[in-house]
Design a protein around this motif. Structure first.
Motif, PDB file in Angstrom:
ATOM      1  N   GLN A   1      54.854  16.950  42.395  1.00  0.00           N
ATOM      2  CA  GLN A   1      54.710  17.828  41.237  1.00  0.00           C
ATOM      3  C   GLN A   1      55.622  17.295  40.135  1.00  0.00           C
ATOM      4  O   GLN A   1      56.485  17.994  39.637  1.00  0.00           O
ATOM      5  CB  GLN A   1      55.111  19.256  41.614  1.00  0.00           C
ATOM      6  CG  GLN A   1      54.340  19.819  42.770  1.00  0.00           C
ATOM      7  CD  GLN A   1      53.341  20.865  42.346  1.00  0.00           C
ATOM      8  OE1 GLN A   1      53.503  21.512  41.338  1.00  0.00           O
ATOM      9  NE2 GLN A   1      52.306  21.024  43.125  1.00  0.00           N
ATOM     10  N   SER A   2      55.436  16.046  39.763  1.00  0.00           N
ATOM     11  CA  SER A   2      56.318  15.397  38.794  1.00  0.00           C
ATOM     12  C   SER A   2      56.059  15.838  37.361  1.00  0.00           C
ATOM     13  O   SER A   2      56.866  15.594  36.485  1.00  0.00           O
ATOM     14  CB  SER A   2      56.156  13.877  38.885  1.00  0.00           C
ATOM     15  OG  SER A   2      54.879  13.491  38.428  1.00  0.00           O
ATOM     16  N   GLY A   3      54.931  16.455  37.117  1.00  0.00           N
ATOM     17  CA  GLY A   3      54.574  16.838  35.746  1.00  0.00           C
ATOM     18  C   GLY A   3      53.678  15.831  35.058  1.00  0.00           C
ATOM     19  O   GLY A   3      53.143  16.099  33.980  1.00  0.00           O
ATOM     20  N   VAL A   4      53.500  14.664  35.656  1.00  0.00           N
ATOM     21  CA  VAL A   4      52.642  13.643  35.067  1.00  0.00           C
ATOM     22  C   VAL A   4      51.209  14.150  34.995  1.00  0.00           C
ATOM     23  O   VAL A   4      50.534  14.019  33.971  1.00  0.00           O
ATOM     24  CB  VAL A   4      52.711  12.322  35.880  1.00  0.00           C
ATOM     25  CG1 VAL A   4      51.677  11.322  35.392  1.00  0.00           C
ATOM     26  CG2 VAL A   4      54.106  11.735  35.795  1.00  0.00           C
ATOM     27  N   GLY A   5      50.746  14.764  36.071  1.00  0.00           N
ATOM     28  CA  GLY A   5      49.377  15.285  36.088  1.00  0.00           C
ATOM     29  C   GLY A   5      49.181  16.387  35.075  1.00  0.00           C
ATOM     30  O   GLY A   5      48.170  16.427  34.360  1.00  0.00           O
ATOM     31  N   ALA A   6      50.147  17.307  34.990  1.00  0.00           N
ATOM     32  CA  ALA A   6      50.043  18.404  34.032  1.00  0.00           C
ATOM     33  C   ALA A   6      50.053  17.866  32.601  1.00  0.00           C
ATOM     34  O   ALA A   6      49.271  18.311  31.758  1.00  0.00           O
ATOM     35  CB  ALA A   6      51.188  19.387  34.237  1.00  0.00           C
TER      36      ALA A   6
ATOM     37  N   ALA B   1      44.568  15.435  27.706  1.00  0.00           N
ATOM     38  CA  ALA B   1      43.124  15.244  27.781  1.00  0.00           C
ATOM     39  C   ALA B   1      42.386  16.543  27.452  1.00  0.00           C
ATOM     40  O   ALA B   1      41.396  16.531  26.711  1.00  0.00           O
ATOM     41  CB  ALA B   1      42.735  14.749  29.169  1.00  0.00           C
ATOM     42  N   GLY B   2      42.859  17.667  27.990  1.00  0.00           N
ATOM     43  CA  GLY B   2      42.221  18.950  27.716  1.00  0.00           C
ATOM     44  C   GLY B   2      42.340  19.347  26.255  1.00  0.00           C
ATOM     45  O   GLY B   2      41.398  19.882  25.662  1.00  0.00           O
ATOM     46  N   GLY B   3      43.494  19.101  25.662  1.00  0.00           N
ATOM     47  CA  GLY B   3      43.678  19.403  24.240  1.00  0.00           C
ATOM     48  C   GLY B   3      42.775  18.569  23.368  1.00  0.00           C
ATOM     49  O   GLY B   3      42.176  19.066  22.398  1.00  0.00           O
ATOM     50  N   ALA B   4      42.659  17.292  23.714  1.00  0.00           N
ATOM     51  CA  ALA B   4      41.786  16.411  22.930  1.00  0.00           C
ATOM     52  C   ALA B   4      40.326  16.838  23.066  1.00  0.00           C
ATOM     53  O   ALA B   4      39.595  16.920  22.075  1.00  0.00           O
ATOM     54  CB  ALA B   4      41.965  14.968  23.390  1.00  0.00           C
TER      55      ALA B   4
ATOM     56  N   ALA C   1      38.839  27.140  14.874  1.00  0.00           N
ATOM     57  CA  ALA C   1      38.145  26.950  16.147  1.00  0.00           C
ATOM     58  C   ALA C   1      38.624  25.675  16.831  1.00  0.00           C
ATOM     59  O   ALA C   1      38.811  25.649  18.050  1.00  0.00           O
ATOM     60  CB  ALA C   1      36.638  26.908  15.932  1.00  0.00           C
ATOM     61  N   ASN C   2      38.856  24.623  16.056  1.00  0.00           N
ATOM     62  CA  ASN C   2      39.365  23.375  16.629  1.00  0.00           C
ATOM     63  C   ASN C   2      40.757  23.564  17.216  1.00  0.00           C
ATOM     64  O   ASN C   2      41.057  23.065  18.305  1.00  0.00           O
ATOM     65  CB  ASN C   2      39.394  22.261  15.591  1.00  0.00           C
ATOM     66  CG  ASN C   2      38.013  21.810  15.166  1.00  0.00           C
ATOM     67  OD1 ASN C   2      37.751  21.636  13.990  1.00  0.00           O
ATOM     68  ND2 ASN C   2      37.109  21.632  16.119  1.00  0.00           N
ATOM     69  N   ILE C   3      41.619  24.307  16.505  1.00  0.00           N
ATOM     70  CA  ILE C   3      42.980  24.561  16.992  1.00  0.00           C
ATOM     71  C   ILE C   3      42.942  25.417  18.253  1.00  0.00           C
ATOM     72  O   ILE C   3      43.619  25.123  19.247  1.00  0.00           O
ATOM     73  CB  ILE C   3      43.843  25.220  15.894  1.00  0.00           C
ATOM     74  CG1 ILE C   3      44.097  24.213  14.770  1.00  0.00           C
ATOM     75  CG2 ILE C   3      45.163  25.731  16.465  1.00  0.00           C
ATOM     76  CD1 ILE C   3      44.758  24.814  13.537  1.00  0.00           C
ATOM     77  N   ALA C   4      42.142  26.485  18.227  1.00  0.00           N
ATOM     78  CA  ALA C   4      42.020  27.356  19.406  1.00  0.00           C
ATOM     79  C   ALA C   4      41.475  26.568  20.596  1.00  0.00           C
ATOM     80  O   ALA C   4      41.960  26.709  21.718  1.00  0.00           O
ATOM     81  CB  ALA C   4      41.118  28.542  19.098  1.00  0.00           C
TER      82      ALA C   4
ATOM     83  N   GLY D   1      42.180  24.155  25.656  1.00  0.00           N
ATOM     84  CA  GLY D   1      41.928  22.948  26.449  1.00  0.00           C
ATOM     85  C   GLY D   1      43.194  22.378  27.035  1.00  0.00           C
ATOM     86  O   GLY D   1      43.217  21.910  28.177  1.00  0.00           O
ATOM     87  N   ALA D   2      44.293  22.434  26.274  1.00  0.00           N
ATOM     88  CA  ALA D   2      45.567  21.930  26.775  1.00  0.00           C
ATOM     89  C   ALA D   2      46.070  22.775  27.936  1.00  0.00           C
ATOM     90  O   ALA D   2      46.571  22.243  28.938  1.00  0.00           O
ATOM     91  CB  ALA D   2      46.603  21.898  25.648  1.00  0.00           C
ATOM     92  N   LEU D   3      45.938  24.093  27.832  1.00  0.00           N
ATOM     93  CA  LEU D   3      46.373  24.963  28.922  1.00  0.00           C
ATOM     94  C   LEU D   3      45.560  24.730  30.191  1.00  0.00           C
ATOM     95  O   LEU D   3      46.112  24.536  31.274  1.00  0.00           O
ATOM     96  CB  LEU D   3      46.279  26.437  28.501  1.00  0.00           C
ATOM     97  CG  LEU D   3      47.291  26.901  27.461  1.00  0.00           C
ATOM     98  CD1 LEU D   3      46.956  28.311  26.988  1.00  0.00           C
ATOM     99  CD2 LEU D   3      48.695  26.861  28.038  1.00  0.00           C
TER     100      LEU D   3
END
Length: 155
Positions: A58-63, A69-72, A83-86, A91-93
């Motif tokens: 659980q190094s945080g690399v995956g998160a 990737a999710g934010g992008a 809408a893009n910001i939301a 996506g990041a969460l």
């Protein structure tokens, strides 16, 4: 809506990179800092051996990779700035949670728990990864160190 092909490639690359995160936990693997150090070694006999699951890292690399990737990918949702910001935040969460779960799953490994009775009748338990399977009643050497190891006794 913006095309998200580069974002999809980024997300795929991030998750593929996680597969390289699994540490080598075999008794034949040493960290650079261990080279040249003297370790105490005692003789013993394996009295018990059982397979165990070794939890993932659980190094945080995956998160972190998942959040990027999710934010992008999420920023491509909607047609306006809000809408893009939301979408990027959501996506990041979600990406961070999925990335942490993926890192844990990809780095989970199998190992063996050995109980060894030493020559002075002390009982020691060491869990180590694959690489060398030892059997009950086999003579072994227990190598003490920052990562203790059990190896077959060649004598």
């Amino acid at each position: 809506m913006k095309p998200c092909r580069p974002r999809l490639l980024l997300a795929t690359g991030a998750f593929v990179a996680l597969s390289a995160c699994a540490p080598d936990i075999s008794p034949s693997s040493y960290a650079v800092g261990s080279v040249g150090q003297v370790n105490r070694t005692v003789r013993g006999v394996v009295i018990s051996a059982r397979p165990v699951a070794i939890g993932g890292t659980q190094s945080g690399v995956g998160a972190g990779a998942g959040a990027v990737a999710g934010g992008a990918a999420g920023s491509a949702i909607g047609s306006g700035v809000r809408a893009n910001i939301a979408g990027a935040v959501g996506g990041a969460l979600v990406g961070g949670i999925i990335g942490a779960m993926a890192e844990n799953a990809v780095t989970r490994q199998s190992g063996t728990e050995y109980v060894v009775q030493t020559e002075n009748s002390a009982l020691l338990t060491v869990v180590q990864g694959g690489g060398q399977e030892l059997s009950v009643n086999q003579k072994v050497l227990v190598i003490y160190g920052s990562q203790s190891r059990i190896i077959a006794d060649p004598s």
